[in-house]
Design a protein around this motif. Structure first.
Motif, PDB file in Angstrom:
ATOM      1  N   TYR A   8       0.881  -1.158   0.000  1.00  0.00           N
ATOM      2  CA  TYR A   8       0.000   0.000   0.000  1.00  0.00           C
ATOM      3  C   TYR A   8       0.925   1.216   0.000  1.00  0.00           C
ATOM      4  O   TYR A   8       1.870   1.292   0.801  1.00  0.00           O
ATOM      5  CB  TYR A   8      -0.878   0.054   1.253  1.00  0.00           C
ATOM      6  N   THR A   9       0.681   2.169  -0.888  1.00  0.00           N
ATOM      7  CA  THR A   9       1.543   3.351  -0.948  1.00  0.00           C
ATOM      8  C   THR A   9       0.734   4.606  -0.639  1.00  0.00           C
ATOM      9  O   THR A   9      -0.370   4.798  -1.151  1.00  0.00           O
ATOM     10  CB  THR A   9       2.203   3.491  -2.333  1.00  0.00           C
ATOM     11  N   PHE A  10       1.302   5.442   0.198  1.00  0.00           N
ATOM     12  CA  PHE A  10       0.643   6.674   0.630  1.00  0.00           C
ATOM     13  C   PHE A  10       1.597   7.847   0.410  1.00  0.00           C
ATOM     14  O   PHE A  10       2.805   7.714   0.590  1.00  0.00           O
ATOM     15  CB  PHE A  10       0.275   6.605   2.108  1.00  0.00           C
ATOM     16  N   TYR A  11       1.028   8.985   0.040  1.00  0.00           N
ATOM     17  CA  TYR A  11       1.831  10.200  -0.141  1.00  0.00           C
ATOM     18  C   TYR A  11       1.045  11.392   0.388  1.00  0.00           C
ATOM     19  O   TYR A  11      -0.132  11.579   0.050  1.00  0.00           O
ATOM     20  CB  TYR A  11       2.148  10.438  -1.626  1.00  0.00           C
ATOM     21  N   THR A  12       1.693  12.207   1.200  1.00  0.00           N
ATOM     22  CA  THR A  12       1.069  13.458   1.630  1.00  0.00           C
ATOM     23  C   THR A  12       2.121  14.541   1.735  1.00  0.00           C
ATOM     24  O   THR A  12       3.263  14.281   2.139  1.00  0.00           O
ATOM     25  CB  THR A  12       0.328  13.293   2.978  1.00  0.00           C
ATOM     26  N   ASP A  13       1.749  15.737   1.353  1.00  0.00           N
ATOM     27  CA  ASP A  13       2.615  16.912   1.437  1.00  0.00           C
ATOM     28  C   ASP A  13       2.169  17.718   2.649  1.00  0.00           C
ATOM     29  O   ASP A  13       1.059  18.253   2.672  1.00  0.00           O
ATOM     30  CB  ASP A  13       2.481  17.734   0.155  1.00  0.00           C
ATOM     31  N   ILE A  14       3.026  17.806   3.655  1.00  0.00           N
ATOM     32  CA  ILE A  14       2.627  18.474   4.896  1.00  0.00           C
ATOM     33  C   ILE A  14       3.127  19.913   4.966  1.00  0.00           C
ATOM     34  O   ILE A  14       3.117  20.519   6.039  1.00  0.00           O
ATOM     35  CB  ILE A  14       3.089  17.681   6.139  1.00  0.00           C
ATOM     36  N   TYR A  15       3.528  20.465   3.826  1.00  0.00           N
ATOM     37  CA  TYR A  15       3.993  21.851   3.816  1.00  0.00           C
ATOM     38  C   TYR A  15       2.974  22.825   4.428  1.00  0.00           C
ATOM     39  O   TYR A  15       3.358  23.755   5.144  1.00  0.00           O
ATOM     40  CB  TYR A  15       4.340  22.277   2.388  1.00  0.00           C
ATOM     41  N   PRO A  16       1.653  22.633   4.181  1.00  0.00           N
ATOM     42  CA  PRO A  16       0.698  23.591   4.754  1.00  0.00           C
ATOM     43  C   PRO A  16       0.463  23.418   6.250  1.00  0.00           C
ATOM     44  O   PRO A  16      -0.207  24.252   6.865  1.00  0.00           O
ATOM     45  CB  PRO A  16      -0.606  23.302   3.986  1.00  0.00           C
ATOM     46  N   THR A  17       0.961  22.342   6.863  1.00  0.00           N
ATOM     47  CA  THR A  17       0.628  22.067   8.265  1.00  0.00           C
ATOM     48  C   THR A  17       1.450  22.918   9.222  1.00  0.00           C
ATOM     49  O   THR A  17       2.604  23.241   8.955  1.00  0.00           O
ATOM     50  CB  THR A  17       0.837  20.583   8.604  1.00  0.00           C
ATOM     51  N   THR A  18       0.844  23.237  10.365  1.00  0.00           N
ATOM     52  CA  THR A  18       1.534  24.039  11.375  1.00  0.00           C
ATOM     53  C   THR A  18       1.434  23.437  12.772  1.00  0.00           C
ATOM     54  O   THR A  18       1.848  24.070  13.740  1.00  0.00           O
ATOM     55  CB  THR A  18       0.958  25.466  11.410  1.00  0.00           C
ATOM     56  N   SER A  19       0.861  22.225  12.874  1.00  0.00           N
ATOM     57  CA  SER A  19       0.699  21.617  14.196  1.00  0.00           C
ATOM     58  C   SER A  19       0.543  20.114  14.063  1.00  0.00           C
ATOM     59  O   SER A  19       0.285  19.583  12.971  1.00  0.00           O
ATOM     60  CB  SER A  19      -0.538  22.192  14.904  1.00  0.00           C
ATOM     61  N   LEU A  20       0.688  19.425  15.186  1.00  0.00           N
ATOM     62  CA  LEU A  20       0.503  17.973  15.213  1.00  0.00           C
ATOM     63  C   LEU A  20      -0.939  17.619  14.868  1.00  0.00           C
ATOM     64  O   LEU A  20      -1.192  16.586  14.234  1.00  0.00           O
ATOM     65  CB  LEU A  20       0.867  17.433  16.602  1.00  0.00           C
ATOM     66  N   HIS A  21      -1.886  18.457  15.256  1.00  0.00           N
ATOM     67  CA  HIS A  21      -3.288  18.230  14.893  1.00  0.00           C
ATOM     68  C   HIS A  21      -3.446  18.128  13.375  1.00  0.00           C
ATOM     69  O   HIS A  21      -4.111  17.224  12.850  1.00  0.00           O
ATOM     70  CB  HIS A  21      -4.170  19.370  15.410  1.00  0.00           C
ATOM     71  N   GLU A  22      -2.815  19.074  12.656  1.00  0.00           N
ATOM     72  CA  GLU A  22      -2.931  19.069  11.198  1.00  0.00           C
ATOM     73  C   GLU A  22      -2.200  17.877  10.589  1.00  0.00           C
ATOM     74  O   GLU A  22      -2.651  17.318   9.583  1.00  0.00           O
ATOM     75  CB  GLU A  22      -2.378  20.379  10.639  1.00  0.00           C
ATOM     76  N   LEU A  23      -1.083  17.489  11.174  1.00  0.00           N
ATOM     77  CA  LEU A  23      -0.370  16.311  10.680  1.00  0.00           C
ATOM     78  C   LEU A  23      -1.263  15.077  10.757  1.00  0.00           C
ATOM     79  O   LEU A  23      -1.350  14.292   9.800  1.00  0.00           O
ATOM     80  CB  LEU A  23       0.911  16.079  11.483  1.00  0.00           C
ATOM     81  N   VAL A  24      -1.945  14.898  11.880  1.00  0.00           N
ATOM     82  CA  VAL A  24      -2.874  13.773  12.040  1.00  0.00           C
ATOM     83  C   VAL A  24      -3.962  13.831  10.979  1.00  0.00           C
ATOM     84  O   VAL A  24      -4.318  12.813  10.367  1.00  0.00           O
ATOM     85  CB  VAL A  24      -3.492  13.785  13.455  1.00  0.00           C
ATOM     86  N   LEU A  25      -4.488  15.017  10.730  1.00  0.00           N
ATOM     87  CA  LEU A  25      -5.531  15.185   9.715  1.00  0.00           C
ATOM     88  C   LEU A  25      -5.022  14.770   8.337  1.00  0.00           C
ATOM     89  O   LEU A  25      -5.686  14.018   7.611  1.00  0.00           O
ATOM     90  CB  LEU A  25      -5.988  16.646   9.680  1.00  0.00           C
TER      91      LEU A  25
END
Length: 378
Positions: free
Chosen positions: A64-81
């Protein structure tokens, strides 16, 4: 015929240029159960390379392959999202049984998932306010990846963003979870070299020495120009070798920018016209005019020292000895210390990037179009 010079979305195999060595190395490294750190200047093609690797049979058929760009995130909450949303979107097409296994493990977010009673399709309704305990949700996400019915590979782009989160010990928390996992490999990708390389190369950091490292540089001129000329030929379009060479040299082979110029030339120049160096120059001028307003907005957000330092580095193209008296005097800057402060701020904003060349740091503007616009404007 469709435009063969893709600048957005996933590049289909026939239009993917080179990266054969990098692809082979990454597939082999993942096959050997090692995590990967992939760094490069922005827009050098690391996202497309990751997606290309995911399409290789040895990866596509077994993980299973997953990709996410977390450049817009500013907190651990957003990372989880971002992590949960990516896993959800990948698993939806796999069917209810596979998806339900993931949803069943997210006890802390269970109320945010479900099925539409009318269409019987799964729904994803997580909002930041629903994530009351990001540490617990993160633990549940990693637990799912560890227990998934197939091995997983998770690529997290702009991974250096986690260093800016306000929560304490995010790096240590992630590393604690990841080092216990046997069923999931990670590709950490980033373009802010002075942060991400420190994360993996400093003995004081949790991720020290935890991934095999590869740096993505430009595609060689011979390979790229041959590829570009072949794409025009397949489309029954004409471009001179000198025009392709010029497009490459304008950006020293920086993939996105060369691709962008050729994309626009292909799209907006009459198909019966042979694209020459004059046409490439006009295409570039049109691009810079279109982007000029957004570049001006960036400049307006900088203080005077940052702006003057940025202009000086843009005019140099590649600048070394930036805190020397000679550099300060040449560009009428305030002082070596003010230049250093300005550079640190511009690096943090990712407006500048750097490379280490023979023990010397050289700086350049991250966005090559912005560099050209600055030189033409100031």
């Amino acid at each position: 015929m469709e435009n063969p010079f893709y600048i957005t979305g996933i590049i289909p195999e026939p239009y993917f240029c080179d990266r054969e060595k990098e692809t082979t190395w990454m597939v082999r490294t993942l096959g050997n159960k090692a995590h990967i750190l992939l760094s490069s200047p922005r827009r050098m093609g690391k996202t497309q390379l990751i997606r290309h690797v995911f399409e290789q049979p040895a990866i596509k058929e077994n993980y299973y392959t997953f990709y996410t760009d977390i450049y817009p995130t500013t907190s651990l909450h957003e990372l989880v999202l971002f992590l949960s949303k990516e896993i959800y979107s990948v698993l939806v097409p796999k069917g209810k049984a596979v998806l339900n296994k993931f949803l069943a493990g997210l006890h802390s977010l269970a109320g945010s998932f479900g099925y539409d009673p009318v269409t019987n399709t799964p729904t994803f309704n997580i909002k930041l306010g629903d994530i009351h305990s990001p540490e617990l949700a993160l633990e549940e996400i990693f637990s799912y990846l560890e227990q998934a019915d197939k091995p997983c590979i998770f690529a997290i782009d702009e991974f250096q963003q986690i260093a800016n989160y306000p929560e304490k010990n995010v790096e240590a928390t992630l590393r604690t979870h990841i080092q216990k996992m046997n069923n999931c490999l990670f590709i950490y990708a980033g373009s802010n070299r002075h942060i991400i390389e420190n994360m993996f190369n400093s003995a004081a950091k949790p991720f020290y020495n935890s991934a095999e490292q590869i740096y993505l540089d430009c595609i060689s001129k011979d390979i790229y120009t041959g590829f570009a000329e072949e794409q025009f030929k397949k489309a029954s379009r004409k471009i001179t070798p000198e025009a392709v060479s010029m497009a490459y040299d304008l950006f020293a082979g920086h993939t996105y920018y060369v691709h962008n110029v050729l994309h626009n030339a292909f799209a907006y120049i009459d198909p019966d016209v042979t694209i020459d160096e004059t046409a490439i120059n006009q295409t570039l001028s049109d691009i810079l005019e279109e982007k000029g307003h957004s570049f001006a907005n960036v400049m307006n957000q900088l203080n005077i020292q940052q702006k003057e330092t940025l202009i000086a580095i843009a005019k140099e193209g590649v600048a070394s000895g930036v805190t020397s008296v000679a550099f300060v005097k040449k560009h009428a800057l305030k002082s070596p210390s003010s230049v250093q402060y300005a550079i640190n701020a511009l690096l943090d904003k990712q407006i500048l990037t750097y490379q280490n060349e023979q023990r010397t740091k050289t700086y350049s503007v991250s966005d090559r179009f912005m560099e050209m616009w600055i030189c033409r404007t100031y």
